[in-house]
Scaffold this active site. Structure first.
Site, PDB file in Angstrom:
ATOM      1  N   SER A  91       0.973  -1.384  -0.092  1.00  0.00           N
ATOM      2  CA  SER A  91      -0.041   0.062  -0.023  1.00  0.00           C
ATOM      3  C   SER A  91       0.928   1.313   0.046  1.00  0.00           C
ATOM      4  O   SER A  91       0.363   2.182  -0.736  1.00  0.00           O
ATOM      5  CB  SER A  91      -0.958  -0.164   1.239  1.00  0.00           C
ATOM      6  OG  SER A  91      -0.313   0.059   2.373  1.00  0.00           O
ATOM      7  N   ASP A 134       7.015   2.389   6.252  1.00  0.00           N
ATOM      8  CA  ASP A 134       6.700   1.945   4.664  1.00  0.00           C
ATOM      9  C   ASP A 134       6.864   2.965   3.734  1.00  0.00           C
ATOM     10  O   ASP A 134       7.702   2.803   2.727  1.00  0.00           O
ATOM     11  CB  ASP A 134       5.609   1.141   4.796  1.00  0.00           C
ATOM     12  CG  ASP A 134       5.475  -0.098   5.641  1.00  0.00           C
ATOM     13  OD1 ASP A 134       6.360  -0.437   6.503  1.00  0.00           O
ATOM     14  OD2 ASP A 134       4.416  -0.947   5.313  1.00  0.00           O
TER      15      ASP A 134
HETATM   16  O1  PMV Z   1       3.214  -5.992   9.081  1.00  0.00           O
HETATM   17  P1  PMV Z   1       4.079  -4.829   8.700  1.00  0.00           P
HETATM   18  O2  PMV Z   1       5.097  -5.085   7.804  1.00  0.00           O
HETATM   19  O3  PMV Z   1       3.314  -3.747   8.078  1.00  0.00           O
HETATM   20  O4  PMV Z   1       4.841  -4.506   9.627  1.00  0.00           O
HETATM   21  C1  PMV Z   1       4.279  -4.054  11.172  1.00  0.00           C
HETATM   22  C2  PMV Z   1       5.576  -3.689  12.074  1.00  0.00           C
HETATM   23  C3  PMV Z   1       5.056  -3.547  13.415  1.00  0.00           C
HETATM   24  O5  PMV Z   1       6.148  -3.278  14.291  1.00  0.00           O
HETATM   25  C4  PMV Z   1       4.372  -5.045  13.861  1.00  0.00           C
HETATM   26  C5  PMV Z   1       3.946  -2.452  13.652  1.00  0.00           C
HETATM   27  C6  PMV Z   1       4.384  -1.173  13.292  1.00  0.00           C
HETATM   28  O6  PMV Z   1       3.557  -0.174  13.136  1.00  0.00           O
HETATM   29  O7  PMV Z   1       5.553  -0.722  13.549  1.00  0.00           O
END
Ligand code: PMV
Length: 302
Positions: A91, A134
Site C-alpha cells: 500500500s 513503509d
Molecule cells: O506488517 P508490517 O510489515 O506492516 O509491519 C508491522 C510492523 C509492526 O512493528 C508490527 C507495527 C508497526 O507499526 O511498526
C-alpha cells in the site's frame, strides 16, 4: 503519459519493539509497484487488479491535487509485483508511486521528503493508523535505521541478499500489535525485557551491517523473541527452520507475523533456500535489500 515505480519493503530487525520506542531496521526490496498515468480530458479513472491498491491510489490522487493546488483528468493503472496484506509494504508503494506520477503530470516538483509525507498521509487516511516506515522506505529506498522516539531515519550502506518466503496467509497488523499489547499488560515484568532485548539486537545488527559483518545469528535470536511474543505461527516457523536447514545463515519472520512473510539471509545458498521454502508449499522470492526508491520509469510528453 508517465510510468513511475516504487519498491516494497521488509523489516530486517525490530518489528513490534518499534511500537514501544525501540529502533528498527528496514530495507527496500527489488519487487516494485508500477503506476501508469495518462492525462485525459476529465474525470479520474483507476484500474487495478487488487481492490486494496485502488483505495490507496485514489487517496494519493486526491492528496496530490490538494497539495499542489492543481488538477487534471487522469487515467491510472496500477501493476504490482507485491502480494497485498503480506507485510511487504504494497500500500505504501502504491501511494508514493501514484503521488510521484500525478505530480509529474501536473508539472509540480515535489521533493522526496514531500512525497514520503503525502504517502504517509494517504496510508493514515485509508487505514486509520500507520507508521511512516513503509512510505519512507518506499520513497528513499535502501536500508534505514529507524528511531521512532527521535522520528529519525538513518541510511545504512548495506546490500543484503535475501530470500523472502510468503505463506500466502493474509493477516491484520493492527490485531497482532493489539495481541502483543495485551501480553505486555498481562506480564509486564516478562514482556518488557523481551522488547528491550529486541532493541539491543537491532542496534547490534546496525553496528555489524556498517562493518560488513554477518547478522544471521542476530536474525535467529530476533525470531525466537518474536515467537515468544506470540506473533509467529507454525507455518512461519516451518519456513524459518526449512531455510536454516537449507543453509541460510539466519531466518526470521518479517513484519507483524501471524502469516505474511519470513526472510532468510542466504548469501551463498539462495537457490537452495528458495527451493526449501517452495517445498513447504509457499512462494519464495530471491531479492536484494538495497532497492532504489520511488522513481520515474518512463515519461512521454504529449
Ligand atoms: O506488517 P508490517 O510489515 O506492516 O509491519 C508491522 C510492523 C509492526 O512493528 C508490527 C507495527 C508497526 O507499526 O511498526
Amino acid at each position: 503519459m508517465v510510468i513511475t515505480s516504487a519498491p516494497g519493503k521488509v523489516i530486517l530487525f525490530g518489528e513490534h519493539a518499534v511500537v514501544y520506542g525501540e529502533p528498527a531496521l528496514a530495507g527496500a526490496i527489488d519487487r516494485r509497484v508500477y503506476v501508469h498515468a495518462t492525462k485525459i480530458p476529465s474525470g479520474v479513472k483507476i484500474v487495478s487488479d487488487k481492490s486494496k491498491d485502488f483505495r490507496y491510489a485514489k487517496k494519493a490522487v486526491e492528496l496530490a491535487f490538494d497539495y499542489t493546488g492543481r488538477k487534471c483528468g487522469l487515467d491510472i493503472k496500477v501493476d504490482s509485483e507485491l502480494p497485498p496484506a503480506s507485510g511487504l509494504g504494497s500500500s505504501a508503494a502504491v501511494s508514493v508511486a501514484t503521488i510521484l506520477a500525478v505530480s509529474k503530470l501536473l508539472g509540480a516538483k515535489l521533493s522526496r521528503a514531500e512525497i514520503a509525507k503525502l504517502g504517509h498521509r494517504a496510508e493514515l487516511e485509508v487505514q486509520g493508523a500507520a507508521s511512516p516506515t513503509d512510505t519512507a522506505i518506499s520513497t528513499f529506498g535502501g536500508v534505514l535505521f529507524i528511531q521512532p522516539k527521535k522520528q529519525k531515519y538513518q541510511r545504512i550502506n548495506a546490500t543484503l541478499p535475501m530470500v523472502v518466503g510468503y505463506t500466502g496467509i493474509e493477516r491484520s497488523t493492527k490485531m497482532l500489535v493489539q495481541n502483543v499489547k495485551s501480553l505486555k499488560e498481562k506480564f509486564p515484568e516478562i514482556v518488557n525485557p523481551i522488547i528491550k532485548d529486541i532493541g539491543k539486537i537491532t542496534r547490534e545488527a546496525k553496528r555489524r551491517l556498517e562493518n560488513n559483518e554477518d547478522v544471521g545469528e542476530l536474525m535467529n535470536i530476533n525470531h525466537g523473541l518474536l515467537d515468544a511474543l506470540g506473533v509467529s505461527t507454525e507455518k512461519l516457523n516451518e519456513l524459518v527452520y526449512a531455510a536454516r536447514n537449507a543453509g541460510a545463515k539466519g531466518a526470521k519472520l518479517t513484519g507483524a507475523g501471524g502469516g505474511g512473510c519470513m526472510i532468510a539471509y542466504a548469501p551463498k545458498n539462495a537457490e537452495k533456500v528458495a527451493r526449501a521454502i517452495e517445498k513447504c508449499g509457499c512462494a519464495a522470492l530471491k531479492t536484494g535489500i538495497s532497492g532504489e526508491g520511488v522513481r520515474v520509469a518512463f515519461k512521454y510528453n504529449n
